[in-house]
Enzyme design. Sequence first.
Site, PDB file in Angstrom:
ATOM      1  N   ASP A  81       0.826  -1.213   0.000  1.00 38.74           N
ATOM      2  CA  ASP A  81       0.000   0.000   0.000  1.00 38.74           C
ATOM      3  C   ASP A  81       0.856   1.257   0.000  1.00 38.74           C
ATOM      4  OD1 ASP A  81       0.692  -0.802   2.675  1.00 38.74           O
ATOM      5  OD2 ASP A  81      -0.823   0.552   3.486  1.00 38.74           O
ATOM      6  N   GLU A 143      -0.073  -1.175   5.753  1.00 39.31           N
ATOM      7  CA  GLU A 143       1.069  -0.739   6.569  1.00 39.31           C
ATOM      8  C   GLU A 143       0.941   0.736   6.894  1.00 39.31           C
ATOM      9  OE1 GLU A 143       4.991   0.780   7.733  1.00 39.31           O
ATOM     10  OE2 GLU A 143       3.793   1.431   6.022  1.00 39.31           O
TER      11      GLU A 143
HETATM   12 ZN   LIG Z   1       6.714   2.244   4.150  1.00 38.25          ZN
END
Ligand SMILES: [Zn+2]
Length: 393
Positions: A81, A143
């Site tokens: 992401d 993340e």
């Molecule tokens: Zn990162």
Amino acid sequence: MPASTVASAPLSPRQILDRLVKFPTVSRDTNLPLVDWVEEYLAGHGIQSHRHYNEDGTKAALFAHAGPWEEGAVVLSGHTDVVPVDGQHWTSDPWTVTERDGRLYGRGTCDMKGFDALAIWALVEAHRRGVNRPLQIALSYDEEVGCTGAPPMIAAMQGVLPKGAAAIIGEPSTMKVINGHKGGTGFHVHVKGFEVHSSLLPYGVSAIMEGARLIQWANDRNAMIQAQPRAPQALAFDPPFTTLHVGMISGGTAHNITAADCRFALEMRVVPGEDLEAHAQAFIVEVARLDAAMKQLRPEAGIHLDRFFGVPALTPEREGEAEAICRRLTGDNATGVVSYGTEAGQFQEAGYSAAICGPGDIAQAHQADEWLSLAEFEAGHRFMQRLLDELSR
Ligand SMILES: [Zn+2]
């Protein structure tokens, strides 16, 4: 030439990066088209991928193994992401890698599709060469919204693949070896008061004034922490202690009404060696105490907590293997710590040796015109070539 023959030619890291950046995998959106592509690409080179989906099936982590089917793999860990581009002014299309002035521009080139591309390249190479020690890749989601995707991915990996030993998390570190970072957690706090005219203050509950007590609790705790002797494991950090911070607050409707609502966000950045949960619990206990006191006055009043992230610290290891591998491959004998949280602490918590080492500078992450220098990308490529040599021994 049949199409399948063309498809089976391995791509260069740069070609893989071009493909990955094309997928606008902003954390709020699906990453499945990217995962489909990686899965198909790896399958085209004889490597089976495994997926772990999020709860609603809109995103997946992908992990895969190359080399002998045995424990002890080196794991290359990256996230798929990226942060949004909304409101940012970009010189070129953020979803196309554009090369100019020795830099690769595009969302995620630095954080961290550059490393993802190198990891995918290395896995295919490991399979083609037939390495003696296994290599795994682990590509997560979510993340950037608090490292919430990695723990279920790691658990799923351990159920499917032979357990890996050393995890290299390729967050941008300009290929320096990073062996520690602080842990962190955050709370969205919603204080509910009871509205009365401010002239009748004792009969109402001001959410703002009660919220202020919690913020003052955080101030007091900062002062208490800073008055204590520094823990040895914290000395490498700047500042070398745990901090609590309120970064935003809202509430109230008028100067003469006790506020019905006050909302703020509290985050804690906890040095390795201290118990993140103990810090979090201290706050939860204080909230419960205040909640009870508010309810005594008005049962409608109270405090609602929503914990929105929790990332364990990466604790520097004694003779850690991940760090040793990174030092051998980069020639960097120094080790450092960083102030940002990563998935490294989560791998460490799950029993892996873990270190951070990846191309690019964190200063370019999340920015408009995010870039990764070609020199850094090439350094990352050399790192992977040396890793493959080491795994082949
Ligand atoms: Zn990162």
